[in-house]
Enzyme design. Structure first.
Site, PDB file in Angstrom:
ATOM      1  N   GLU A 134       9.059   6.922  10.912  1.00 50.64           N
ATOM      2  CA  GLU A 134       9.154   6.033   9.747  1.00 50.64           C
ATOM      3  C   GLU A 134       7.750   5.840   9.184  1.00 50.64           C
ATOM      4  O   GLU A 134       6.807   5.646   9.946  1.00 50.64           O
ATOM      5  CB  GLU A 134       9.731   4.676  10.191  1.00 50.64           C
ATOM      6  CG  GLU A 134       9.653   3.604   9.126  1.00 50.64           C
ATOM      7  CD  GLU A 134      10.159   2.227   9.603  1.00 50.64           C
ATOM      8  OE1 GLU A 134      10.939   2.132  10.578  1.00 50.64           O
ATOM      9  OE2 GLU A 134       9.747   1.230   8.973  1.00 50.64           O
ATOM     10  N   GLU A 139       4.737  -2.723   2.028  1.00 52.70           N
ATOM     11  CA  GLU A 139       5.498  -3.717   2.775  1.00 52.70           C
ATOM     12  C   GLU A 139       4.680  -4.991   2.948  1.00 52.70           C
ATOM     13  O   GLU A 139       3.467  -4.957   3.168  1.00 52.70           O
ATOM     14  CB  GLU A 139       5.874  -3.174   4.170  1.00 52.70           C
ATOM     15  CG  GLU A 139       6.907  -4.045   4.863  1.00 52.70           C
ATOM     16  CD  GLU A 139       7.323  -3.514   6.224  1.00 52.70           C
ATOM     17  OE1 GLU A 139       6.598  -2.696   6.807  1.00 52.70           O
ATOM     18  OE2 GLU A 139       8.384  -3.958   6.709  1.00 52.70           O
TER      19      GLU A 139
HETATM   20  C1  LIG Z   1      14.756  -3.243   4.502  1.00 52.74           C
HETATM   21  O1  LIG Z   1      13.405  -3.464   4.488  1.00 52.74           O
HETATM   22  C2  LIG Z   1      12.809  -4.097   5.583  1.00 52.74           C
HETATM   23  C3  LIG Z   1      11.361  -4.098   5.320  1.00 52.74           C
HETATM   24  O2  LIG Z   1      10.831  -2.842   5.503  1.00 52.74           O
HETATM   25  C4  LIG Z   1      13.184  -3.439   6.869  1.00 52.74           C
HETATM   26  O3  LIG Z   1      12.568  -4.013   7.980  1.00 52.74           O
HETATM   27  C5  LIG Z   1      14.656  -3.508   6.990  1.00 52.74           C
HETATM   28  O4  LIG Z   1      15.081  -2.950   8.190  1.00 52.74           O
HETATM   29  C6  LIG Z   1      15.268  -2.798   5.825  1.00 52.74           C
HETATM   30  N1  LIG Z   1      16.708  -2.875   5.897  1.00 52.74           N
HETATM   31  C7  LIG Z   1      17.433  -1.802   5.889  1.00 52.74           C
HETATM   32  C8  LIG Z   1      18.888  -1.940   6.052  1.00 52.74           C
HETATM   33  O5  LIG Z   1      16.973  -0.713   5.731  1.00 52.74           O
END
Ligand SMILES: *[C@@H]1O[C@H](CO)[C@@H](O)[C@H](O)[C@H]1NC(C)=O
Ligand SMILES: *[C@@H]1O[C@H](CO)[C@@H](O)[C@H](O)[C@H]1NC(C)=O
Length: 317
Positions: A134, A139
């Site tokens: 990832e 962020e």
């Molecule tokens: C959406 O964004 C947040 C921040 O990066 C992340 O931690 C979270 O897991 C994300 N949710 C999904 C479903 O991808």
């Protein structure tokens, strides 16, 4: 004689050409009119326990969560309060239809979500987390700058403490199983890289370059005179050799990229509260009142800045 001179010249030219390894051509031009060809809504639950309800495309269109005009605007539904019993506030998680390995992506951002409780992200993710890796490009939480750029991987991937980047590393083990999945993060030095400062300054551009041996992330504010012209103009090809020192540099020195990073989708999402933005210590230190869940449920007017706006996103390969 002539022929061999010509062939020496030709091979010299070819060698010079391959030395331009950092030139990439536009493969996906994501604009308001091409957005749905390139990205899909994902109505899934948030693994980080956000106070959020990710909606599908039809709901996003009917609630105004997506607006395609002169920009791609993605926002939460802030039209009213939401019931304490429900899953959370309607918002978006959009994912690129294509996956990318070696590539450059440039994000032209006019506005990013901000406000207490917001946790927006622009990131890249492989299948079967964390095995394919990832990369978080943008962020942060609760309005607090700066932007944070992070790799999250399986075990056995670390970053050298000293490397050529303008940002500041937080810690250097990318393994999700250590440090509560903090990842190997790098903080931007520019306070205009996140939140209200970013927006009042007119936004800016982020770019990622991923190769088999490194990942680099750059950020330029809208008024940065050093913004490369190919970035600024959304050119048909880009040459990252001209982009200068990256804000974050993640080399493969002590991280085998082939075994830690697979093909990635680009994801843009906005969650609320959850494991980071909503943790009581982070909430309090951000200067936010009451509790995160109560704020997000009951103060829609204070969430009016909870949106991204992109004139375009371009992917080069
Ligand atoms: C959406 O964004 C947040 C921040 O990066 C992340 O931690 C979270 O897991 C994300 N949710 C999904 C479903 O991808
Ligand atoms: C980094 O990439 C180079 C060039 O492909 C390779 O020779 C080296 O083994 C890689 N390092 C690691 C730790 O994988």
């Amino acid at each position: 004689m002539q022929l061999s001179v010509a062939s020496v010249l030709l091979s010299t030219l070819l060698a010079a050409r391959t030395a331009y390894g950092a030139t990439y051509s536009l493969s996906d031009n994501i604009t308001p009119s091409t957005f749905y060809n390139n990205f899909a809504f994902q109505a899934i639950s948030d693994p980080t326990h956000g106070r959020v309800n990710y909606v599908n495309q039809a709901t996003a269109q009917s609630e105004g969560i997506i607006t395609l005009g002169s920009t791609i605007k993605l926002s939460a539904d802030v039209s009213g309060t939401i019931p304490a019993s429900g899953p959370g506030r309607d918002s978006f998680r959009v994912q690129s239809k294509k996956q990318y390995t070696t590539h450059v992506a440039v994000f032209n951002v006019d506005h990013m979500p901000h406000g207490c409780g917001t946790w927006p992200a622009i990131w890249e993710l492989g299948d079967n987390w964390p095995n394919q890796g990832e990369v978080d490009i943008v962020e942060g939480v609760n309005d607090v700058p700066p932007n944070r750029m992070t790799l999250h991987t399986s075990s056995g991937c670390t970053m050298p403490a000293s490397r050529t980047e303008s940002g500041t590393p937080t810690q250097n083990d990318c393994n999700v199983a250590v440090n509560n999945n903090a990842g190997c993060g790098v903080l931007e030095n520019d306070p205009n890289s996140y939140g209200p400062n970013f927006n009042s300054n007119g936004g800016g551009w982020w770019a990622i370059e991923r190769t088999s041996t490194f990942i680099k992330i750059w950020f330029w504010t809208r008024d940065d005179v050093n913004t490369p012209s190919d970035v600024k103009n959304g050119a048909g090809s880009v040459n990252t050799d001209n982009w200068g020192r990256p804000d974050a540099y993640f080399p493969n020195t002590s991280c085998n990229f082939a075994s830690h990073f697979g093909p990635h989708n680009i994801i843009i999402n906005l969650t609320f509260c959850g494991d980071w933005a909503g943790s009581s210590s982070v909430w309090a230190s951000s200067g936010c009142p009451g509790t995160c869940v109560d704020y997000v449920n009951n103060r829609p007017a204070d969430l009016k800045n909870a949106y991204f706006e992109f004139p375009w996103i371009k992917v080069y390969q």
